[in-house]
Structure formats: structure tokens, C-alpha cells
Design a protein around this motif. Structure first.
Motif, PDB file in Angstrom:
ATOM      1  N   SER A   1       3.680  83.301  49.367  1.00 36.54           N
ATOM      2  CA  SER A   1       2.829  83.526  48.133  1.00 36.54           C
ATOM      3  C   SER A   1       1.835  82.693  47.554  1.00 36.54           C
ATOM      4  O   SER A   1       0.874  82.734  47.357  1.00 36.54           O
ATOM      5  CB  SER A   1       3.803  84.079  47.017  1.00 36.54           C
ATOM      6  N   TRP A   2       2.189  80.837  47.797  1.00 35.00           N
ATOM      7  CA  TRP A   2       0.772  80.449  47.316  1.00 35.00           C
ATOM      8  C   TRP A   2       0.251  80.465  48.497  1.00 35.00           C
ATOM      9  O   TRP A   2      -0.949  80.425  47.884  1.00 35.00           O
ATOM     10  CB  TRP A   2       1.456  78.724  47.551  1.00 35.00           C
ATOM     11  N   LEU A   3       0.212  80.434  49.830  1.00 30.58           N
ATOM     12  CA  LEU A   3      -0.601  80.595  50.901  1.00 30.58           C
ATOM     13  C   LEU A   3      -1.319  81.127  49.640  1.00 30.58           C
ATOM     14  O   LEU A   3      -3.291  81.452  50.689  1.00 30.58           O
ATOM     15  CB  LEU A   3      -0.256  80.656  52.508  1.00 30.58           C
ATOM     16  N   LEU A   4      -1.358  83.002  50.297  1.00 38.81           N
ATOM     17  CA  LEU A   4      -2.116  83.570  50.268  1.00 38.81           C
ATOM     18  C   LEU A   4      -2.193  84.343  49.308  1.00 38.81           C
ATOM     19  O   LEU A   4      -3.184  85.332  48.910  1.00 38.81           O
ATOM     20  CB  LEU A   4      -1.049  84.961  50.591  1.00 38.81           C
ATOM     21  N   ASN A   5      -2.061  83.519  47.556  1.00 34.05           N
ATOM     22  CA  ASN A   5      -3.056  83.300  46.951  1.00 34.05           C
ATOM     23  C   ASN A   5      -4.545  82.924  46.244  1.00 34.05           C
ATOM     24  O   ASN A   5      -5.259  82.443  46.218  1.00 34.05           O
ATOM     25  CB  ASN A   5      -2.170  82.344  45.554  1.00 34.05           C
ATOM     26  N   PRO A   6      -5.308  84.102  46.215  1.00 32.82           N
ATOM     27  CA  PRO A   6      -6.652  83.865  46.227  1.00 32.82           C
ATOM     28  C   PRO A   6      -6.787  82.943  45.745  1.00 32.82           C
ATOM     29  O   PRO A   6      -8.234  82.041  46.232  1.00 32.82           O
ATOM     30  CB  PRO A   6      -7.579  84.888  45.771  1.00 32.82           C
ATOM     31  N   GLY A   7      -6.677  82.613  44.177  1.00 31.50           N
ATOM     32  CA  GLY A   7      -6.699  81.031  43.313  1.00 31.50           C
ATOM     33  C   GLY A   7      -5.864  80.158  43.404  1.00 31.50           C
ATOM     34  O   GLY A   7      -6.866  79.338  43.453  1.00 31.50           O
ATOM     35  N   LEU A   8      -5.642  80.013  44.871  1.00 27.83           N
ATOM     36  CA  LEU A   8      -5.138  78.535  45.210  1.00 27.83           C
ATOM     37  C   LEU A   8      -4.907  78.053  46.686  1.00 27.83           C
ATOM     38  O   LEU A   8      -4.375  77.377  47.221  1.00 27.83           O
ATOM     39  CB  LEU A   8      -3.452  78.159  44.370  1.00 27.83           C
ATOM     40  N   GLY A   9      -4.479  79.574  47.134  1.00 26.08           N
ATOM     41  CA  GLY A   9      -4.642  79.200  48.878  1.00 26.08           C
ATOM     42  C   GLY A   9      -5.526  78.677  49.965  1.00 26.08           C
ATOM     43  O   GLY A   9      -6.327  78.749  49.857  1.00 26.08           O
ATOM     44  N   ILE A  10      -5.209  80.248  50.976  1.00 28.87           N
ATOM     45  CA  ILE A  10      -6.504  80.210  51.937  1.00 28.87           C
ATOM     46  C   ILE A  10      -7.792  80.162  51.605  1.00 28.87           C
ATOM     47  O   ILE A  10      -8.950  80.144  51.516  1.00 28.87           O
ATOM     48  CB  ILE A  10      -5.793  80.955  52.812  1.00 28.87           C
ATOM     49  N   GLN A  11      -8.544  81.403  50.764  1.00 27.34           N
ATOM     50  CA  GLN A  11      -9.201  81.846  50.400  1.00 27.34           C
ATOM     51  C   GLN A  11      -9.799  80.691  48.655  1.00 27.34           C
ATOM     52  O   GLN A  11     -10.664  80.558  49.542  1.00 27.34           O
ATOM     53  CB  GLN A  11      -9.541  82.634  49.347  1.00 27.34           C
ATOM     54  N   LYS A  12      -9.248  80.359  48.425  1.00 25.58           N
ATOM     55  CA  LYS A  12      -9.388  78.995  47.334  1.00 25.58           C
ATOM     56  C   LYS A  12     -10.302  77.489  48.647  1.00 25.58           C
ATOM     57  O   LYS A  12     -11.389  77.165  48.399  1.00 25.58           O
ATOM     58  CB  LYS A  12      -8.483  78.583  46.308  1.00 25.58           C
ATOM     59  N   LEU A  13      -9.257  77.426  49.413  1.00 24.10           N
ATOM     60  CA  LEU A  13     -10.151  75.959  50.911  1.00 24.10           C
ATOM     61  C   LEU A  13     -10.502  76.628  50.981  1.00 24.10           C
ATOM     62  O   LEU A  13     -11.430  75.863  51.166  1.00 24.10           O
ATOM     63  CB  LEU A  13      -8.932  76.148  51.177  1.00 24.10           C
ATOM     64  N   VAL A  14     -11.119  77.456  51.573  1.00 24.25           N
ATOM     65  CA  VAL A  14     -12.308  77.579  52.533  1.00 24.25           C
ATOM     66  C   VAL A  14     -13.718  78.228  51.198  1.00 24.25           C
ATOM     67  O   VAL A  14     -14.585  77.598  51.715  1.00 24.25           O
ATOM     68  CB  VAL A  14     -12.438  79.552  53.536  1.00 24.25           C
ATOM     69  N   HIS A  15     -13.411  79.159  50.363  1.00 23.61           N
ATOM     70  CA  HIS A  15     -14.461  78.190  49.219  1.00 23.61           C
ATOM     71  C   HIS A  15     -14.933  77.680  49.148  1.00 23.61           C
ATOM     72  O   HIS A  15     -15.929  76.509  48.458  1.00 23.61           O
ATOM     73  CB  HIS A  15     -13.896  79.357  48.206  1.00 23.61           C
ATOM     74  N   ASP A  16     -13.347  76.595  48.988  1.00 22.57           N
ATOM     75  CA  ASP A  16     -14.205  74.746  48.615  1.00 22.57           C
ATOM     76  C   ASP A  16     -15.075  74.635  49.780  1.00 22.57           C
ATOM     77  O   ASP A  16     -15.728  73.362  49.474  1.00 22.57           O
ATOM     78  CB  ASP A  16     -12.627  74.255  48.248  1.00 22.57           C
TER      79      ASP A  16
END
Length: 307
Positions: free
Chosen positions: A135-150
Motif C-alpha cells: 500500500s505504501w509502494l503503490l500509493n501515488p503520493g509516496l510510492g513508486i509514482q512519487k519516486l519517478v516524478h522526483d
């Protein structure tokens, strides 16, 4: 004159069942207690499903009213559809993943023991921990999506966890990560048990690796494949804690599964009779998987005994 020698008779040997009594007690007493617990509470649940029980069990008879109410509810219909999708995708993909990992390890590669430990590690993690971490990894606000955005890829989107149409696939991903190591272990044991002489004979005849796997090795894994399918289906039908920790049945009720419907009816809505009916329906689905498997195993043992 000869001296008479008196021979004391030895103690009589104890009967076999007396000598093995401690063994029987250690094995059969816990088994019988567990069986009695399982059967008694299953029968109690069946009885409750035919009563108008709500917050507490009450006597009475309502026939199939609870079953019809559960079957007609939108929650159960969505949960059953999700079970078909989740069960099919999870079993198929975990089989493919486990088989691929087993074939990889069967090549006697360097670091096999380390890789095997890594692949089997998820089995040591509880489903609650697995669901929470994913749930942490797939959370758009703090998981994979945020990492790729950063990292600079601002257009990347991976918000399945909050997408009603894709959320069920997050459960499939987490379940595969958790259980593919189990399938790998069984397949690897099957691969290592294939007769090496047959493989060498096929190689002498000019068969390549692909043909050897397709014609010799994979057909020999058929019994193991059936076992893995049944065990994984059993897990899929009874899945609760993974979904509870990962999506809690959401968004909305998009990822509801039968076990969550039972929990919702019994402990959140205090509809004990309907919850028991949903639990009995789950049991019937489980028996639809286990009984054919038990019959198949029985036939296989009879054939082996008469061979």
C-alpha cells in the motif's frame, strides 16, 4: 552332581499398542480436538445461517432468506466477480512466475542458495505486512509514482491503488509477490526429481533444451501443477488480511472479496445470520475446489496401488 541353575523368567513384552500409546496420544489427541473444533463451529455457522440472528444468536427458522439476501446484494455480486478475476489471474501468474524461477534455479547458476532464499523470503512475511508495504509502494503520493516524478518524469502515472478499474490488480501483484516463491519451491523439487537418464537419452537423440522441457520435463510436473493450483485457489478464496491491509475493499467496494463481505455483515453491520450465510457460501466455493482434488488424489493412489 550337576548344579541346577534357576532362570528367572523375563518380564513379558508389552503389546505393540501399549508401547506406541504415547505416540498415539501426541498425534491423535490434537488432531481429534482440532477436527472436533472445526466440525462443531462449522455446523454452528450453518445453523446460524438459517436463523434471524443479528447482534447475538437467536433461535428461529427463516429458511433460505439469508442466502437469498446475500446472493442478491451488490456487495456479494461484486465480491464474487472480483474473486473470479483475482483467483484466475493470481493462480495463472503465480504458476508462470514460480515455474520460471524454478527453471532459472535448476540451471545450477552461481548464487543459487542466495537467490532461493530471496525468492522464498516473502513466505516468511505475514499478509498484513505484505499488504501494508505494498500500500505504501503503490500509493501515488509516496510510492513508486512519487519516486519517478522526483526523478524528473512528471508524466509518469501509476495510480492503480485509487483507480476503481485497476485496484484489483494491485492485490494480484501483492499476492504473486507473496506466493510465487511457494510455487517455485514445489516446481524446483519436481524438476530435480526428473530422471536424468531420460534427459540424457533425449539429448543423445538430438533434442534441444526447449523440446526436452516441452516433451519430457513439463509433462512430468503435471501432478505438482495441480497441487499448486488447488493450494493457490484455496488461498484466493479465503483471502482477507491482504486485501484488508492493502485496499480495505476500496476504492468504495471495488476490491471486495467474499471474506470481506462476511466480516462486514458480521462485525460491522451486526447481521450475524447473513454473515453466516455468506461464510457458508464461501465454504461451498472452497469445497468445489477441494472435493474434486481429493477425488483425483484418491484415484491416483488407487491406480498406483494396482500398478
Amino acid at each position: 552332581m550337576t548344579n541346577a541353575v534357576s532362570i528367572r523368567p523375563g518380564r513379558p513384552a508389552l503389546p505393540e499398542w501399549v508401547r506406541r500409546l504415547p505416540e498415539y496420544l501426541m498425534i491423535w489427541v490434537p488432531l481429534l480436538l482440532s477436527a472436533a473444533h472445526l466440525v462443531s463451529f462449522s455446523l454452528w455457522t450453518v445453523w446460524i445461517s438459517f436463523t434471524p440472528s443479528t447482534l447475538v444468536p437467536v433461535s428461529g427458522w427463516v429458511g433460505l432468506r439469508n442466502y437469498s439476501a446475500v446472493a442478491a446484494s451488490r456487495n456479494w455480486q461484486i465480491a464474487f466477480d472480483n474473486l473470479l478475476l483475482f483467483g484466475s489471474a493470481f493462480v495463472l501468474l503465480s504458476l508462470v512466475t514460480g515455474l520460471a524461477l524454478a527453471i532459472l534455479l535448476d540451471q545450477r547458476i552461481r548464487g543459487e542458495n542466495v537467490l532461493r532464499s530471496i525468492f522464498l523470503y516473502p513466505l516468511a512475511v505475514s499478509f498484513v505486512v505484505t499488504g501494508t508495504v505494498w500500500s505504501w509502494l503503490l500509493n501515488p503520493g509516496l510510492g513508486i509514482q512519487k519516486l519517478v516524478h522526483d526523478l524528473g518524469w512528471a508524466s509518469f502515472k501509476f495510480d492503480w491503488l485509487i483507480d476503481r478499474d485497476m485496484a484489483i490488480w494491485t492485490i494480484v501483484i501483492a499476492a504473486i509477490w507473496q506466493s510465487s516463491g511457494f510455487a517455485m519451491a514445489l516446481f524446483l523439487a519436481g524438476l530435480r526429481s526428473v530422471d536424468a537418464d531420460i534427459i540424457k537419452a533425449a539429448q543423445i537423440d538430438g533434442a534441444g533444451p526447449v523440446r526436452i522441457y516441452r516433451r519430457i520435463i513439463l509433462p512430468s510436473l503435471w501432478p505438482i501443477t495441480i497441487t499448486v493450483v488447488v493450494i493457490q485457489l484455496q488461498f484466493a478464496i479465503s483471502t482477507f488480511d491482504l486485501v484488508r491491509a492493502l485496499t480495505n475493499g476500496g476504492p468504495g467496494i471495488a476490491t471486495q472479496l467474499p471474506a470481506l463481505v462476511v466480516y462486514d455483515l458480521m462485525f460491522q453491520r451486526s447481521l450475524l445470520g447473513r454473515g453466516a450465510a455468506a461464510a457458508v457460501l464461501m465454504l461451498l466455493i472452497l469445497l468445489a475446489v477441494l472435493l474434486p482434488y481429493a477425488a483425483w488424489r484418491y484415484v491416483q493412489r488407487r491406480r498406483a496401488a494396482h500398478a
